[in-house]
Design an enzyme around this catalytic site. Sequence first.
Site, mmCIF file in Angstrom:
data_model
loop_
_atom_site.group_PDB
_atom_site.id
_atom_site.type_symbol
_atom_site.label_atom_id
_atom_site.label_comp_id
_atom_site.label_asym_id
_atom_site.label_seq_id
_atom_site.Cartn_x
_atom_site.Cartn_y
_atom_site.Cartn_z
ATOM 1 N N ASP A 50 0.821 -1.218 0.000
ATOM 2 C CA ASP A 50 0.000 0.000 0.000
ATOM 3 C C ASP A 50 0.849 1.259 0.000
ATOM 4 O O ASP A 50 0.563 2.219 -0.721
ATOM 5 C CB ASP A 50 -0.936 0.018 1.219
ATOM 6 C CG ASP A 50 -2.045 -1.006 1.118
ATOM 7 O OD1 ASP A 50 -2.297 -1.504 0.005
ATOM 8 O OD2 ASP A 50 -2.667 -1.303 2.153
ATOM 9 N N GLU A 84 1.010 -1.057 5.398
ATOM 10 C CA GLU A 84 -0.311 -1.388 4.901
ATOM 11 C C GLU A 84 -1.319 -0.421 5.526
ATOM 12 O O GLU A 84 -1.172 -0.048 6.703
ATOM 13 C CB GLU A 84 -0.681 -2.828 5.243
ATOM 14 C CG GLU A 84 0.087 -3.862 4.439
ATOM 15 C CD GLU A 84 -0.104 -3.687 2.945
ATOM 16 O OE1 GLU A 84 -1.258 -3.809 2.476
ATOM 17 O OE2 GLU A 84 0.888 -3.423 2.231
ATOM 18 N N LYS A 128 -5.332 0.034 6.327
ATOM 19 C CA LYS A 128 -6.585 -0.702 6.415
ATOM 20 C C LYS A 128 -7.600 0.097 7.236
ATOM 21 O O LYS A 128 -7.271 1.056 7.914
ATOM 22 C CB LYS A 128 -6.354 -2.071 7.057
ATOM 23 C CG LYS A 128 -5.348 -2.934 6.306
ATOM 24 C CD LYS A 128 -5.779 -3.200 4.876
ATOM 25 C CE LYS A 128 -4.731 -3.942 4.081
ATOM 26 N NZ LYS A 128 -5.085 -4.047 2.644
#
Length: 243
Positions: free
Chosen positions: A75, A106, A108
């Site tokens: 990401d 990452e 999220k």
Amino acid sequence: MANNTWSLNVLLEGLHSDIEQKLATARKTFGHPGTKGDASESIWLEMLKTYLPQRYSVNKAFVVDSQGNFSDQIDIVISDRQYSPFIFQYQGQTVVPSESVYAVFEAKQSINAAQISYAQDKAESVRQLHRTSLPIPHAGGTYPPKPLAHILAGLLTFESDWTPGLGTSLENSISTTDSQRRLDLGCVAAHGTFCTAIDGSSCSLTQGGKPATAFLFELIARLQTQATVPMIDVRAYAAWLNV
């Protein structure tokens, strides 16, 4: 004479509040999980692109090594902008050489055990790649190859699926003796931050405060300790021209 019309506390609070509000809005507004995820990534990418020093490049990217191995798609990849000789762009996808990578994250919606494991898998896919490091010529001779630095990794979310948001469940999930899978730092914007000691021996959780701002400052501090990336062996990549 000091200018009393400005408040550093207000500026720092504003940075965090802006990120938290954007993440909250994305979570409430978009119904499709993929769209929510894309929006969250964009918010974190924008913050890092805005506030990290210009020597760093911030992208969603794959990482490749000189042996032809690729990481999973990451990401957020923080890589060198000043000394790395190339970054590939192909059909909207970004690929950066392993030697140029400082950190991977990452992004999220929520932090939980599954997302931590997922982020650890992504970090491992980058850290296991081969990295070259050449001797560095200078006016008086040559410096030896620079030792390879630990690539930072972490997880950035809006909220937590645990109660309390930051607690033993989070700490136990992050804990690992495998340096390839270590998550060094992260932010749960609605709750706080987590940081693993540089040697990986312990994890500290910080509740409340201004989490997004605190994460940014800790990230910059850790990047500062890494100095610059190693001198890449470009010929190792050029060898693939003859394959």
